[in-house]
Design an enzyme around this catalytic site. Structure first.
Site, PDB file in Angstrom:
ATOM      1  N   ARG A 141       2.221  20.080   0.621  1.00 55.83           N
ATOM      2  CA  ARG A 141       3.538  19.427   0.684  1.00 55.83           C
ATOM      3  C   ARG A 141       4.481  19.891  -0.419  1.00 55.83           C
ATOM      4  O   ARG A 141       5.689  19.707  -0.328  1.00 55.83           O
ATOM      5  CB  ARG A 141       3.365  17.894   0.631  1.00 55.83           C
ATOM      6  CG  ARG A 141       2.737  17.395  -0.649  1.00 55.83           C
ATOM      7  CD  ARG A 141       2.360  15.931  -0.558  1.00 55.83           C
ATOM      8  NE  ARG A 141       3.361  15.057  -1.145  1.00 55.83           N
ATOM      9  CZ  ARG A 141       3.170  13.762  -1.386  1.00 55.83           C
ATOM     10  NH1 ARG A 141       2.023  13.189  -1.047  1.00 55.83           N
ATOM     11  NH2 ARG A 141       4.097  13.033  -1.935  1.00 55.83           N
ATOM     12  N   ARG A 192       4.985   2.036  -5.632  1.00 57.00           N
ATOM     13  CA  ARG A 192       4.090   3.055  -6.210  1.00 57.00           C
ATOM     14  C   ARG A 192       3.823   2.688  -7.668  1.00 57.00           C
ATOM     15  O   ARG A 192       4.608   3.017  -8.555  1.00 57.00           O
ATOM     16  CB  ARG A 192       4.759   4.430  -6.161  1.00 57.00           C
ATOM     17  CG  ARG A 192       4.918   5.028  -4.764  1.00 57.00           C
ATOM     18  CD  ARG A 192       5.595   6.385  -4.867  1.00 57.00           C
ATOM     19  NE  ARG A 192       5.433   7.217  -3.701  1.00 57.00           N
ATOM     20  CZ  ARG A 192       6.412   7.471  -2.812  1.00 57.00           C
ATOM     21  NH1 ARG A 192       7.613   6.941  -2.966  1.00 57.00           N
ATOM     22  NH2 ARG A 192       6.180   8.268  -1.796  1.00 57.00           N
ATOM     23  N   ARG A 227       0.805  -0.753  -4.194  1.00 61.78           N
ATOM     24  CA  ARG A 227      -0.241   0.245  -4.004  1.00 61.78           C
ATOM     25  C   ARG A 227      -0.919   0.472  -5.347  1.00 61.78           C
ATOM     26  O   ARG A 227      -0.236   0.689  -6.355  1.00 61.78           O
ATOM     27  CB  ARG A 227       0.372   1.563  -3.516  1.00 61.78           C
ATOM     28  CG  ARG A 227      -0.654   2.675  -3.510  1.00 61.78           C
ATOM     29  CD  ARG A 227      -0.125   3.925  -2.896  1.00 61.78           C
ATOM     30  NE  ARG A 227       0.694   4.683  -3.834  1.00 61.78           N
ATOM     31  CZ  ARG A 227       1.280   5.828  -3.524  1.00 61.78           C
ATOM     32  NH1 ARG A 227       1.181   6.319  -2.290  1.00 61.78           N
ATOM     33  NH2 ARG A 227       1.998   6.480  -4.414  1.00 61.78           N
ATOM     34  N   GLU A 231      -4.025   8.431   4.920  1.00 60.98           N
ATOM     35  CA  GLU A 231      -3.399   9.669   4.448  1.00 60.98           C
ATOM     36  C   GLU A 231      -4.248  10.894   4.740  1.00 60.98           C
ATOM     37  O   GLU A 231      -3.881  12.001   4.390  1.00 60.98           O
ATOM     38  CB  GLU A 231      -3.146   9.589   2.935  1.00 60.98           C
ATOM     39  CG  GLU A 231      -2.322   8.390   2.540  1.00 60.98           C
ATOM     40  CD  GLU A 231      -1.933   8.415   1.075  1.00 60.98           C
ATOM     41  OE1 GLU A 231      -0.941   9.062   0.741  1.00 60.98           O
ATOM     42  OE2 GLU A 231      -2.652   7.787   0.275  1.00 60.98           O
ATOM     43  N   CYS A 261       4.956   4.870   5.737  1.00 61.12           N
ATOM     44  CA  CYS A 261       5.753   4.852   4.500  1.00 61.12           C
ATOM     45  C   CYS A 261       5.984   6.233   3.889  1.00 61.12           C
ATOM     46  O   CYS A 261       6.376   6.336   2.740  1.00 61.12           O
ATOM     47  CB  CYS A 261       5.126   3.912   3.472  1.00 61.12           C
ATOM     48  SG  CYS A 261       3.513   4.455   2.895  1.00 61.12           S
ATOM     49  N   HIS A 269       8.358  14.011 -12.855  1.00 67.81           N
ATOM     50  CA  HIS A 269       8.565  12.581 -13.117  1.00 67.81           C
ATOM     51  C   HIS A 269      10.041  12.268 -13.267  1.00 67.81           C
ATOM     52  O   HIS A 269      10.504  11.216 -12.866  1.00 67.81           O
ATOM     53  CB  HIS A 269       7.815  12.170 -14.379  1.00 67.81           C
ATOM     54  CG  HIS A 269       6.387  12.578 -14.336  1.00 67.81           C
ATOM     55  ND1 HIS A 269       5.640  12.809 -15.450  1.00 67.81           N
ATOM     56  CD2 HIS A 269       5.581  12.822 -13.290  1.00 67.81           C
ATOM     57  CE1 HIS A 269       4.432  13.171 -15.096  1.00 67.81           C
ATOM     58  NE2 HIS A 269       4.379  13.189 -13.792  1.00 67.81           N
ATOM     59  N   ASN A 315       3.401  11.760   4.086  1.00 71.88           N
ATOM     60  CA  ASN A 315       3.533  12.966   3.257  1.00 71.88           C
ATOM     61  C   ASN A 315       2.183  13.642   3.106  1.00 71.88           C
ATOM     62  O   ASN A 315       2.051  14.848   3.297  1.00 71.88           O
ATOM     63  CB  ASN A 315       4.062  12.618   1.861  1.00 71.88           C
ATOM     64  CG  ASN A 315       5.338  11.817   1.917  1.00 71.88           C
ATOM     65  OD1 ASN A 315       6.067  11.883   2.895  1.00 71.88           O
ATOM     66  ND2 ASN A 315       5.602  11.038   0.878  1.00 71.88           N
ATOM     67  N   ASP A 316       1.191  12.848   2.735  1.00 79.12           N
ATOM     68  CA  ASP A 316      -0.143  13.424   2.582  1.00 79.12           C
ATOM     69  C   ASP A 316      -0.777  13.699   3.943  1.00 79.12           C
ATOM     70  O   ASP A 316      -1.381  14.748   4.144  1.00 79.12           O
ATOM     71  CB  ASP A 316      -1.038  12.489   1.752  1.00 79.12           C
ATOM     72  CG  ASP A 316      -0.856  12.738   0.268  1.00 79.12           C
ATOM     73  OD1 ASP A 316      -0.891  13.912  -0.131  1.00 79.12           O
ATOM     74  OD2 ASP A 316      -0.656  11.764  -0.484  1.00 79.12           O
TER      75      ASP A 316
END
Ligand code: PEP
Ligand code: MG
Length: 746
Positions: free
Chosen positions: A639, A470, A506, A605, A676, A363, A628-629
């Site tokens: 990943r 996000r 999202r 995804e 994205c 985080h 990414n996913d």
């Protein structure tokens, strides 16, 4: 502990202190000390080896070995018995050294006549500084009491070394924390920065390792432990402490009450150490064990003990976290680890961040990225090497920290910074221009965000809006579930800050690596394939409903765009969309102002969604590829796992063809499509994505300039042809062909 050894050990420390009291040069002090130890322990030899560099030890003083070997005899880490003690940070005690495994004969020292060997690491809080050795002709093993006495002395030597008591000629006796040092880590946020060190937790300095009055020291220790215990109990009694914090505090309490821990420290004190030196000795041992522990539970408990010891040391020395030092104007933060909330407290004042622990997906890394502060994680020895105020250069391209850099490094680094600044300036000149290609296509470039702190970048980067907000970041940086009113106020401020530019919110994407501190963790064997994102939202719709309501209220008549993460099949979309419809109906009933327009979409995804029925493509408001996913599931490569992640290139023909297929399907149904994932922010990848038909890319704000600059200089028709030719030739990957094309274009 027999009275004799106890008083011997105390006597030895007393003599040691007297030897240190004068203002002798470092070498004379070391010579005196070796003489004194040999004399007190009753051995023919006592030697002190100190590190010359990270890999090499040097004999710095000896009583009993050939004096000419001093500063001549050197060994590498792991070489010979001395090298082994240093490497393993463990004692070696043998009656027959020449027969011991690892023994290496150093002819210049004349040590062959000495049979017994006892080597003790000189270390301070996990920082190995050297080795203290005694040897004797008589073949015997040293007793537990003798070992103990030597350990206590080694600890004092470590403390003195840190304080600079042994500074002399040569690098093994150079002043600590004065040499240039290069540390390596892993890049978690790119960028370069120059500044001065600011330690998040300034180290505690123990200036009085030896004490005469053990009773007084007992008292001091007992009082400090009591103060600590009361403090912990108070914290536990506070209702505000959540479950996880309470667990940590319980662990503290366990140590504070631990008889073994107290007993060992009391023994150390009765042998002549001060209360703080006793705490530090136990802390050093715990750190050494922490480095060797394979068991994660044990490692965590040792980390708790480490933290507890720090608190105790602060109580004993009266040195708080606030040392009174002023934060430099260009602070580069150094910490073992840091939480996202603490990092937000420092905010944009930081020029760079160096963490000893941490991880790319943490985080804190998310926050650093949001604040665009270069961050290096896994930087070994950072908190040991850096001192407040040290000059430092952070290379967040290579993952290198130049601590106290020399002039050549400074010059080279400043050149690099100047080149970057020039590039930023170049991009600023096209900030307000569109990403129009030479063949007349337009690509919409938006930015990814997640914190209020991101929003000023909307202006600076030239982004056309926020393509991915996000929302989980707001949940991750808190200790408890945010309330609807808080979320609504926040989303409203986001829309205000966007000033009419579109923002795609999202809904909560938790699970996998994003675990909320206040939610019960799920012990899943494969969290990335587990109960995450929309799966959680549909199974336990309370939070999703609350979030949708907050979004509708935040829009307050303005247009609203919402996207659901990780939709793997048509039905999940229809269920989530039904939640949105219900939320709208509820708000209408309650008389709330509804959004002027509402657009609801899904993230693509998982490969499965690309093959959903045509009806899905017709129904969904828009799609955004979460590269990414999607890439991790397409190649079945985690990943977060560097080893497998790097094997598969986004420009692999299979993956590009797959994306192209999605573009075609969306084209057939007129479904708006964007991309994205991180790849959208890499200029060459972005160019290929545009060439295969993507007209909307969302990325980190800092990537917009470089991507736009390349797009404006490119002809997508040509790039498309290069890709088609590569595919036709049977290339596995189009990257080489694209790079060659770009080279030809200059
Ligand atoms: C993605 O998967 O590409 C994406 C944008 O979502 P996240 O990185 O937050 O999983
Ligand atoms: Mg994702």
């Amino acid at each position: 502990m027999p009275e004799r050894i106890e008083s011997e050990s105390r006597k030895l420390l007393g003599r040691l202190r007297d030897a240190m009291a004068g203002d002798d040069p470092g070498q004379a002090r070391l010579d005196k000390i070796t003489h004194l130890i040999a004399d007190s322990i009753g051995t023919e030899v006592c030697s002190i080896y100190l590190f010359r560099d990270e890999e090499t030890l040097e004999l710095c003083a000896t009583e009993g070995l050939n004096p000419n070997a001093v500063h001549q005899t050197r060994m590498r880490l792991g070489e010979g018995l001395v090298g082994r003690v240093a490497q393993r940070r463990q004692i070696i005690n043998t009656a027959n050294a020449p027969q011991a495994s690892g023994f290496r004969y150093m002819p210049e020292t004349g040590e062959e006549v000495f049979s017994s060997f006892l080597g003790v690491p000189v270390q301070r809080l996990g920082d190995a500084m050297g080795v203290l050795v005694v040897q004797s002709k008589e073949a015997r093993e040293f007793s537990a009491d003798e070992i103990y006495a030597l350990e206590v002395v080694a600890m004092v030597l470590a403390e003195m070394t840190e304080l600079g008591a042994f500074v002399g000629e040569g690098s093994a006796m150079g002043a600590r924390h004065s040499q240039p040092s290069m540390l390596r880590g892993t890049v978690a946020q790119e960028g370069v920065a120059e500044g001065h060190i600011w330690l998040h937790e300034p180290r505690v300095v123990v200036t009085n390792p030896i004490a005469d009055d053990p009773h007084r020291e007992f008292e001091r220790l007992t009082e400090a432990v009591e103060e600590l215990r009361v403090g912990v109990d108070k914290m536990l009694a506070l209702a505000a402490v959540d479950k996880e914090q309470a667990q940590v505090l319980e662990a503290y309490r366990m140590f504070a009450n631990s008889k073994g821990w107290m007993r060992r420290m009391e023994e150390d004190i009765s042998n002549g150490l001060s209360a703080e030196a006793a705490v530090e000795k136990e802390q050093s041992l715990a750190r050494a064990r922490m480095g060797q522990a394979n068991d994660s539970y044990l490692r965590e408990r040792l980390a708790d003990l480490d933290d507890l010891s720090n608190r105790l040391l602060r109580i004993l020395t009266g040195q708080g976290s606030d040392t009174g030092a002023d934060m430099p104007v260009d602070p580069i933060l150094v910490a073992r680890n840091i939480g996202p909330a603490e990092l937000l407290d420092y905010g944009r004042s930081l020029k760079g961040i160096i963490l000893e622990a941490g991880s790319v997906g943490s985080h804190a890394a998310i926050v650093a990225r949001a604040l665009a502060i270069p961050l290096i994680v896994h930087t070994e020895r950072a908190t040991l090497e850096a001192l407040n105020g040290d000059h430092v250069m952070v290379d967040g391209e290579q993952g290198i920290v130049h601590l106290r850099p020399d002039d050549t490094v400074v010059t080279a680094f400043r050149d690099k910074m100047a080149m970057q600044a020039a590039a930023v300036e170049r991009y600023a000149s096209i900030r307000d221009k569109s990403a129009a290609t030479l063949c007349g296509s337009f690509v919409s470039l938006t930015m990814n965000a997640g914190l209020m702190a991101d929003l000023p970048s909307l202006e600076g980067s030239g982004a056309e809006g926020v393509g991915l907000f996000r929302t989980e970041l707001q949940f991750l940086v808190r200790n408890q579930m945010p309330r609807r009113s808080e979320l609504s106020a926040l989303y409203s401020r986001v829309l205000d800050a966007a000033g009419g530019k579109p923002v795609v919110f999202r809904t909560l994407d938790i699970g996998s690596d994003k675990v909320l501190p206040y939610m019960k963790p799920n012990d899943e064997p494969n969290p990335a394939l587990g109960w995450r994102a929309i799966r959680v939202g549909l199974d336990k719709p309370g939070v999703l409903r609350m979030q949708l309501q907050a979004l509708i209220r935040a829009a307050n008549g303005r247009p609203l765009t919402v996207m659901f993460p990780f939709v793997a099949q048509y039905e999940e979309y229809t269920q989530a969309k039904a939640e949105m419809d219900k939320a709208m109906a509820r708000e209408r009933r309650l008389g709330q102002v509804l959004p002027e327009r509402i657009s609801v979409g899904a993230m693509l995804e998982t490969p499965s969604l690309a093959f959903a029925p045509t009806k899905f493509f017709e129904e969904v408001g828009f799609l955004s590829i979460g590269g990414n996913d999607l890439k991790q599931f397409f190649f079945a490569a985690d990943r977060e796992n560097e080893r497998v992640r790097r094997r598969y290139d986004t420009l692999n023909v299979s993956f590009l063809s797959f994306i192209e297929r999605i573009v075609e399907r969306c084209g057939q149904t007129d479904t708006p499509l964007s991309f994205c994932g991180e790849d959208a922010g890499r200029p060459v990848e972005a160019l290929c994505l545009a060439a295969i038909g993507l007209r909307s890319l969302s990325m980190r704000p800092a990537s917009i300039g470089p991507v736009k600059s390349l797009l404006r200089r490119s002809n997508l028709e040509d790039v498309r042809k290069v890709i088609a030719d590569a595919r036709h030739r049977g290339d596995m990957n189009v990257r080489p062909a694209i790079m060659e094309y770009l080279r030809q274009q200059g």
